[in-house]
Enzyme design. Structure first.
Site, PDB file in Angstrom:
ATOM      1  N   TYR A 122      -4.922 -13.221   9.299  1.00 59.34           N
ATOM      2  CA  TYR A 122      -4.852 -11.884   8.699  1.00 59.34           C
ATOM      3  C   TYR A 122      -6.145 -11.132   9.002  1.00 59.34           C
ATOM      4  O   TYR A 122      -6.139 -10.004   9.512  1.00 59.34           O
ATOM      5  CB  TYR A 122      -4.643 -12.011   7.189  1.00 59.34           C
ATOM      6  CG  TYR A 122      -4.484 -10.685   6.486  1.00 59.34           C
ATOM      7  CD1 TYR A 122      -3.354  -9.909   6.699  1.00 59.34           C
ATOM      8  CD2 TYR A 122      -5.459 -10.194   5.623  1.00 59.34           C
ATOM      9  CE1 TYR A 122      -3.195  -8.681   6.063  1.00 59.34           C
ATOM     10  CE2 TYR A 122      -5.318  -8.981   4.989  1.00 59.34           C
ATOM     11  CZ  TYR A 122      -4.187  -8.235   5.205  1.00 59.34           C
ATOM     12  OH  TYR A 122      -4.044  -7.020   4.578  1.00 59.34           O
TER      13      TYR A 122
ATOM     14  N   ALA B  60      -8.390 -11.730  11.279  1.00 55.49           N
ATOM     15  CA  ALA B  60      -8.571 -11.444  12.705  1.00 55.49           C
ATOM     16  C   ALA B  60      -7.745 -10.228  13.118  1.00 55.49           C
ATOM     17  O   ALA B  60      -8.219  -9.360  13.853  1.00 55.49           O
ATOM     18  CB  ALA B  60      -8.172 -12.663  13.534  1.00 55.49           C
ATOM     19  N   SER B  61      -6.507 -10.139  12.612  1.00 53.81           N
ATOM     20  CA  SER B  61      -5.651  -9.018  13.002  1.00 53.81           C
ATOM     21  C   SER B  61      -6.226  -7.700  12.481  1.00 53.81           C
ATOM     22  O   SER B  61      -6.176  -6.678  13.156  1.00 53.81           O
ATOM     23  CB  SER B  61      -4.225  -9.222  12.469  1.00 53.81           C
ATOM     24  OG  SER B  61      -4.182  -9.051  11.062  1.00 53.81           O
TER      25      SER B  61
HETATM   26  N1  LIG Z   1      -1.952  -4.982  -0.932  1.00 55.50           N
HETATM   27  C1  LIG Z   1      -3.208  -5.186  -0.600  1.00 55.50           C
HETATM   28  O1  LIG Z   1      -3.991  -5.672  -1.396  1.00 55.50           O
HETATM   29  C2  LIG Z   1      -3.694  -4.814   0.784  1.00 55.50           C
HETATM   30  C3  LIG Z   1      -5.058  -4.922   1.027  1.00 55.50           C
HETATM   31  C4  LIG Z   1      -5.539  -4.573   2.271  1.00 55.50           C
HETATM   32  C5  LIG Z   1      -4.672  -4.132   3.260  1.00 55.50           C
HETATM   33  N2  LIG Z   1      -3.339  -4.039   3.014  1.00 55.50           N
HETATM   34  C6  LIG Z   1      -2.456  -3.582   4.090  1.00 55.50           C
HETATM   35  O2  LIG Z   1      -1.647  -2.520   3.671  1.00 55.50           O
HETATM   36  C7  LIG Z   1      -0.457  -2.494   4.452  1.00 55.50           C
HETATM   37  C8  LIG Z   1       0.758  -2.383   3.535  1.00 55.50           C
HETATM   38  O3  LIG Z   1       0.879  -3.559   2.784  1.00 55.50           O
HETATM   39  P1  LIG Z   1       1.366  -3.583   1.264  1.00 55.50           P
HETATM   40  O4  LIG Z   1       0.271  -4.132   0.454  1.00 55.50           O
HETATM   41  O5  LIG Z   1       1.951  -2.277   0.913  1.00 55.50           O
HETATM   42  O6  LIG Z   1       2.457  -4.765   1.341  1.00 55.50           O
HETATM   43  P2  LIG Z   1       4.062  -4.711   1.270  1.00 55.50           P
HETATM   44  O7  LIG Z   1       4.496  -4.113  -0.003  1.00 55.50           O
HETATM   45  O8  LIG Z   1       4.467  -6.100   1.591  1.00 55.50           O
HETATM   46  O9  LIG Z   1       4.472  -3.740   2.444  1.00 55.50           O
HETATM   47  C9  LIG Z   1       4.511  -4.116   3.783  1.00 55.50           C
HETATM   48  C10 LIG Z   1       5.383  -3.123   4.524  1.00 55.50           C
HETATM   49  O10 LIG Z   1       5.359  -3.445   5.906  1.00 55.50           O
HETATM   50  C11 LIG Z   1       6.696  -3.502   6.375  1.00 55.50           C
HETATM   51  N3  LIG Z   1       6.796  -4.440   7.487  1.00 55.50           N
HETATM   52  C12 LIG Z   1       6.426  -5.736   7.530  1.00 55.50           C
HETATM   53  N4  LIG Z   1       6.696  -6.257   8.733  1.00 55.50           N
HETATM   54  C13 LIG Z   1       7.239  -5.262   9.472  1.00 55.50           C
HETATM   55  C14 LIG Z   1       7.729  -5.166  10.805  1.00 55.50           C
HETATM   56  N5  LIG Z   1       7.705  -6.222  11.618  1.00 55.50           N
HETATM   57  N6  LIG Z   1       8.230  -3.990  11.237  1.00 55.50           N
HETATM   58  C15 LIG Z   1       8.263  -2.906  10.414  1.00 55.50           C
HETATM   59  N7  LIG Z   1       7.814  -2.935   9.153  1.00 55.50           N
HETATM   60  C16 LIG Z   1       7.304  -4.097   8.690  1.00 55.50           C
HETATM   61  C17 LIG Z   1       7.503  -3.954   5.184  1.00 55.50           C
HETATM   62  O11 LIG Z   1       8.847  -3.507   5.290  1.00 55.50           O
HETATM   63  P3  LIG Z   1      10.114  -4.395   5.741  1.00 55.50           P
HETATM   64  O12 LIG Z   1       9.887  -5.791   5.238  1.00 55.50           O
HETATM   65  O13 LIG Z   1      11.249  -3.688   5.112  1.00 55.50           O
HETATM   66  O14 LIG Z   1      10.135  -4.301   7.239  1.00 55.50           O
HETATM   67  C18 LIG Z   1       6.829  -3.183   4.065  1.00 55.50           C
HETATM   68  O15 LIG Z   1       7.333  -1.866   3.998  1.00 55.50           O
HETATM   69  C19 LIG Z   1      -0.472  -3.780   5.276  1.00 55.50           C
HETATM   70  O16 LIG Z   1      -0.888  -3.486   6.580  1.00 55.50           O
HETATM   71  C20 LIG Z   1      -1.488  -4.625   4.570  1.00 55.50           C
HETATM   72  O17 LIG Z   1      -2.070  -5.566   5.419  1.00 55.50           O
HETATM   73  C21 LIG Z   1      -2.840  -4.374   1.794  1.00 55.50           C
END
Ligand SMILES: NC(=O)c1ccc[n+]([C@@H]2O[C@H](COP(=O)([O-])OP(=O)(O)OC[C@H]3O[C@@H](n4cnc5c(N)ncnc54)[C@H](OP(=O)(O)O)[C@@H]3O)[C@@H](O)[C@H]2O)c1
Ligand SMILES: *[C@@H]1O[C@H](CO)[C@@H](O)[C@H](O)[C@H]1NC(C)=O
Ligand SMILES: *[C@@H]1O[C@H](CO)[C@@H](O)[C@H](O)[C@H]1NC(C)=O
Length: 337
Positions: A196, A198-199
């Site tokens: 995670y 690294a990405s």
């Molecule tokens: N929550 C945190 O604490 C946090 C902290 C730092 C960074 N982030 C980043 O914020 C971003 C959003 O995450 P979140 O926290 O909102 O988590 P989340 O609720 O799990 O949302 C992830 C979203 O990405 C979509 N997704 C996953 N794989 C996909 C794919 N192959 N193609 C298209 N859509 C895809 C999912 O939709 P589907 O499954 O319907 O495709 C979902 O809408 C991510 O990049 C995460 O790394 C989150």
């Protein structure tokens, strides 16, 4: 060669130290400029915004914030029902038109298709929000098949890159922006998040370089969220078999007592930052200052990380981070009826 090196040492160190004298003035100038940018925030009415990963969490709430400001939306993810609901809500709260497009960002053909479909439908593209992401949570040595970790890079890194690649020509026409969602959670509870981390680090390096290449033609805002209240922090992780599964227990180990910021606040801060055209945004902002710990005493941070997450025991169920959470929850229940 040796002499040149020595000379450079002297010159670079002297210039760097001299530059420090002007740091104060430079920062003052910077804050003036950022105040000016606040006064001339972008008007989003009628703008076309494509958000990947809009079916839940940060992406979903970014859609609502853009909708409230009158933007037209193209919402991308894999879950149809969720996307449909989000698009409906967006139109109710102020978006003139919201469409959803099913797509997997790790598939290059899907990325081309959803960018083309958006531009064909709306005639333009103003913001690309590269948000879709997954979080693999597993110790490196515990993978039985290491290829099962590759979706993390394929989705988080390549998904953002593919989308940006096909969007760039349209964004140049509109003098648009790319908003990329990285992370800054990596250094707090690091074990099990190597892929995670690294990405997300790759995203930062990649888009910082793109910002230089694009200059003023396309604005780039790199967002580094801390812990945000979404499905991810509820424990939806990519397992070592490569499947998205909810693991509450692992969530308690990895997130533990860290304060989790509301996703509404986070989304609002991101959209306002994009409107100002910031280079970077950290939400919550206090996460940024804690980087100092990493800079000045990395040994302590690493040791703390190892101790809290891995603990002395063999099972992750015994990790101190999980035990502490348990104790605090017990106390809370005693105090709060
Ligand atoms: N929550 C945190 O604490 C946090 C902290 C730092 C960074 N982030 C980043 O914020 C971003 C959003 O995450 P979140 O926290 O909102 O988590 P989340 O609720 O799990 O949302 C992830 C979203 O990405 C979509 N997704 C996953 N794989 C996909 C794919 N192959 N193609 C298209 N859509 C895809 C999912 O939709 P589907 O499954 O319907 O495709 C979902 O809408 C991510 O990049 C995460 O790394 C989150
Ligand atoms: C934003 O733009 C729209 C149409 O382009 C215009 O009607 C509206 O008044 C603008 N809003 C502000 C605050 O300038
Ligand atoms: C990745 O982890 C390292 C070590 O904990 C940390 O210094 C870095 O800030 C993290 N990067 C990201 C993008 O989370």
């Amino acid at each position: 060669m040796d002499l040149a090196d020595k000379l450079m040492n002297v010159i670079v160190i002297t210039i760097s130290l001299l530059a420090l004298f002007f740091l104060h003035q430079y920062r003052f100038l910077n804050s003036l400029i950022s105040t000016a940018r606040t006064l001339f925030k972008e008007n989003l009415t009628g703008k076309v915004v494509l958000i990947t990963g809009a079916s839940s969490g940060i992406g979903e709430h970014l859609a609502y914030e853009y909708a409230r400001r009158g933007a037209r939306l193209a919402l991308v993810a894999r879950r149809k029902r969720r996307l449909q609901e989000v698009a409906d809500v967006c139109e109710i709260i102020g978006s003139p038109e919201s469409v959803y497009i099913l797509g997997d960002v790790s598939n290059i053909d899907d990325c081309k298709r959803f960018i083309d479909a958006t531009v064909n439908h709306f005639g333009q593209l103003d913001h690309l929000v590269a948000n879709a992401g997954v979080a693999p949570v597993c110790l490196f040595e515990d993978y039985d098949d290491i290829t099962k970790a590759s979706p993390a890079i394929d989705i988080n890194f390549w998904g953002s890159v593919y989308s940006s690649y096909f969007a760039q020509q349209h964004l140049k026409k509109s003098k648009g922006k790319i908003i990329v969602i990285s992370s800054c959670a990596g250094w707090v509870f690091a074990p099990r998040t190597a892929f995670y981390n690294a990405s997300k680090a790759a995203l930062i390096s990649f888009y910082e370089t793109l910002r230089i290449e694009f200059g003023t033609r396309i604005g780039i805002t790199i967002v580094k969220p801390g812990f945000i209240d979404t499905e991810m922090t509820e424990g939806k992780f990519l397992s070592k078999e490569g499947r998205l599964e909810v693991d509450r227990e692992m969530r308690d180990v990895q997130v533990s007592l860290m304060p989790v910021e509301s996703v509404e606040k986070c989304a609002k801060a991101i959209v306002e930052s994009a409107r100002r055209g910031d280079r970077c945004l950290t939400v919550p902002s206090w996460m940024e200052t804690t980087i100092l710990w990493k800079v000045f005493c990395p040994e302590i941070m690493d040791g703390w990380n190892r101790f809290m997450i891995l603990g002395p025991g063999s099972s992750y169920r015994d990790s101190p981070s999980k035990k502490i959470l348990h104790v605090v929850n017990e106390i809370k229940q005693l105090l709060l009826p």
